[in-house]
Every structure is written in C-alpha cells, then in structure tokens.
Design a protein around this motif. Structure first.
Motif, mmCIF file in Angstrom:
data_model
loop_
_atom_site.group_PDB
_atom_site.id
_atom_site.type_symbol
_atom_site.label_atom_id
_atom_site.label_comp_id
_atom_site.label_asym_id
_atom_site.label_seq_id
_atom_site.Cartn_x
_atom_site.Cartn_y
_atom_site.Cartn_z
ATOM 1 N N ARG A 134 0.689 107.162 30.454
ATOM 2 C CA ARG A 134 -0.359 106.258 30.941
ATOM 3 C C ARG A 134 -0.718 106.650 32.362
ATOM 4 N N LEU A 135 -1.964 106.436 32.721
ATOM 5 C CA LEU A 135 -2.454 106.783 34.054
ATOM 6 C C LEU A 135 -3.260 105.620 34.605
ATOM 7 N N ARG A 136 -2.953 105.256 35.842
ATOM 8 C CA ARG A 136 -3.763 104.267 36.572
ATOM 9 C C ARG A 136 -4.628 105.025 37.552
ATOM 10 N N ILE A 137 -5.892 104.671 37.607
ATOM 11 C CA ILE A 137 -6.766 105.237 38.627
ATOM 12 C C ILE A 137 -7.219 104.088 39.507
ATOM 13 N N GLN A 138 -6.795 104.136 40.768
ATOM 14 C CA GLN A 138 -7.134 103.095 41.733
ATOM 15 C C GLN A 138 -8.461 103.443 42.407
ATOM 16 N N PHE A 139 -9.201 102.388 42.761
ATOM 17 C CA PHE A 139 -10.474 102.565 43.455
ATOM 18 C C PHE A 139 -10.456 101.811 44.768
ATOM 19 N N GLU A 140 -11.256 102.278 45.731
ATOM 20 C CA GLU A 140 -11.208 101.706 47.079
ATOM 21 C C GLU A 140 -11.629 100.245 47.130
ATOM 22 N N ASP A 141 -12.333 99.741 46.122
ATOM 23 C CA ASP A 141 -12.732 98.329 46.111
ATOM 24 C C ASP A 141 -11.612 97.418 45.627
ATOM 25 N N GLY A 142 -10.425 98.005 45.346
ATOM 26 C CA GLY A 142 -9.277 97.235 44.887
ATOM 27 C C GLY A 142 -9.133 97.224 43.374
ATOM 28 N N GLY A 143 -10.127 97.679 42.659
ATOM 29 C CA GLY A 143 -10.045 97.737 41.204
ATOM 30 C C GLY A 143 -9.254 98.943 40.748
ATOM 31 N N GLU A 144 -8.933 98.943 39.477
ATOM 32 C CA GLU A 144 -8.259 100.091 38.895
ATOM 33 C C GLU A 144 -8.564 100.150 37.405
ATOM 34 N N THR A 145 -8.431 101.348 36.855
ATOM 35 C CA THR A 145 -8.606 101.579 35.427
ATOM 36 C C THR A 145 -7.291 102.115 34.892
ATOM 37 N N LEU A 146 -6.826 101.540 33.792
ATOM 38 C CA LEU A 146 -5.591 101.979 33.151
ATOM 39 C C LEU A 146 -5.952 102.748 31.888
ATOM 40 N N LEU A 147 -5.448 103.975 31.782
ATOM 41 C CA LEU A 147 -5.729 104.830 30.630
ATOM 42 C C LEU A 147 -4.460 105.065 29.822
ATOM 43 N N SER A 148 -4.584 104.943 28.511
ATOM 44 C CA SER A 148 -3.513 105.228 27.559
ATOM 45 C C SER A 148 -3.887 106.479 26.768
ATOM 46 N N PRO A 149 -2.960 107.034 25.980
ATOM 47 C CA PRO A 149 -3.278 108.232 25.206
ATOM 48 C C PRO A 149 -4.559 108.067 24.378
ATOM 49 N N GLY A 150 -5.391 109.089 24.441
ATOM 50 C CA GLY A 150 -6.641 109.071 23.703
ATOM 51 C C GLY A 150 -7.802 108.474 24.470
ATOM 52 N N GLU A 151 -7.539 107.896 25.649
ATOM 53 C CA GLU A 151 -8.604 107.292 26.446
ATOM 54 C C GLU A 151 -9.003 108.223 27.579
ATOM 55 N N LEU A 152 -10.262 108.103 27.988
ATOM 56 C CA LEU A 152 -10.744 108.894 29.108
ATOM 57 C C LEU A 152 -11.584 108.045 30.032
ATOM 58 N N CYS A 153 -11.746 108.565 31.237
ATOM 59 C CA CYS A 153 -12.529 107.894 32.274
ATOM 60 C C CYS A 153 -13.253 108.966 33.079
ATOM 61 N N VAL A 154 -14.541 108.732 33.322
ATOM 62 C CA VAL A 154 -15.316 109.640 34.158
ATOM 63 C C VAL A 154 -15.484 108.994 35.522
ATOM 64 N N ILE A 155 -15.009 109.673 36.552
ATOM 65 C CA ILE A 155 -15.154 109.200 37.923
ATOM 66 C C ILE A 155 -16.451 109.801 38.469
ATOM 67 N N PRO A 156 -17.427 108.965 38.795
ATOM 68 C CA PRO A 156 -18.690 109.502 39.326
ATOM 69 C C PRO A 156 -18.506 110.143 40.694
ATOM 70 N N ARG A 157 -19.318 111.124 40.973
ATOM 71 C CA ARG A 157 -19.276 111.797 42.275
ATOM 72 C C ARG A 157 -19.362 110.763 43.397
ATOM 73 N N GLY A 158 -18.622 111.028 44.465
ATOM 74 C CA GLY A 158 -18.659 110.176 45.641
ATOM 75 C C GLY A 158 -17.761 108.955 45.589
ATOM 76 N N VAL A 159 -17.107 108.683 44.457
ATOM 77 C CA VAL A 159 -16.257 107.501 44.329
ATOM 78 C C VAL A 159 -14.838 107.831 44.787
ATOM 79 N N MET A 160 -14.365 107.104 45.792
ATOM 80 C CA MET A 160 -12.997 107.268 46.296
ATOM 81 C C MET A 160 -12.030 106.757 45.231
ATOM 82 N N HIS A 161 -11.017 107.586 44.885
ATOM 83 C CA HIS A 161 -10.064 107.212 43.850
ATOM 84 C C HIS A 161 -8.694 107.820 44.128
ATOM 85 N N ASN A 162 -7.692 107.256 43.458
ATOM 86 C CA ASN A 162 -6.316 107.715 43.613
ATOM 87 C C ASN A 162 -5.608 107.594 42.268
ATOM 88 N N PRO A 163 -5.320 108.711 41.593
ATOM 89 C CA PRO A 163 -4.569 108.660 40.340
ATOM 90 C C PRO A 163 -3.094 108.337 40.601
#
Length: 122
Positions: free
Chosen positions: A58-87
């Motif tokens: 599993r992978l958490r991707i944190q965003f500077e606005d305090g939100g985060e996206t949690l990914l499990s096997p088989g899931e994907l996430c596209v981070i748009p250009r310019g978006v501050m993030h931290n895997p």
C-alpha cells in the motif's frame, strides 16, 4: 519477436528502496518499477504529470493541503504537474511509475535519495 516484460520479475530484481529502474519506453514516457519503504521527500514536478500504480503493498501519497490518497494493489493515481506531494510506504510497497523521460526523480529538490536517469536506466 517482441519479448514480454514481467513486472514481478523486474520488481524481484530490485535491491534498493526508492531507486526506480526503467523497464520500458513508450514514446516519450518511461515505465519504471520501484520498491518503497518509509517516507520519501516532499517534491513536485513543474512540467510533468506522474503516474503511480501499486503492484504490491500500500502507498500513501500526501499532499501539501493536508489531504492524502491511499493506494492498494491494482490502484493508480496521477499526480498533476506542479502538485507538491510526498509518497509514504508504511511497509514495503512495490510500484510501477509512468513518467515523461524528462521527469527528475525528486522533482524540484535534490536529496541523497535522488537518482539520475542514468542510474535509473542501469
């Protein structure tokens, strides 16, 4: 004949965390695999989008606005250009990345974990 690529075998061959390896190129995009554990580094890619797909774990991707996206096997996430993030991988996680060939590993920051494209192609 065009050979098939085995993503699991490519992941099994990896020994270092946070050190992506290029396994294919599609036009101006690299397909990469990586093993992750722990927290990476806050960064952004000013000119490129970045695709994360979880293969194992599993992978958490944190965003500077305090939100985060949690990914499990088989899931994907596209981070748009310019978006501050931290895997963040609380436990070991294996991913597939699709990035433009110009995408710098740690985007707008340089850290000891930064890998050049030459290192990623090796």
């Amino acid at each position: 004949m065009i050979p098939a690529l085995n993503i699991d075998a490519a992941l099994d061959a990896l020994t270092d965390h946070w050190s992506p390896k290029v396994i294919a190129r599609v036009n101006d995009q690299y397909v990469k695999v990586a093993k992750l554990t722990g927290e990476f580094v806050w960064h952004r890619h000013d000119d490129e989008d970045e695709l994360f797909q979880v293969i194992r774990g599993r992978l958490r991707i944190q965003f500077e606005d305090g939100g985060e996206t949690l990914l499990s096997p088989g899931e994907l996430c596209v981070i748009p250009r310019g978006v501050m993030h931290n895997p963040v991988a609380d436990e070991e996680c294996c991913i597939l990345l699709i990035e433009t060939v110009t995408t710098k590993h740690t985007g707008d920051v340089e850290t000891p974990r930064t890998r050049s494209i030459t290192q990623q192609l090796a």
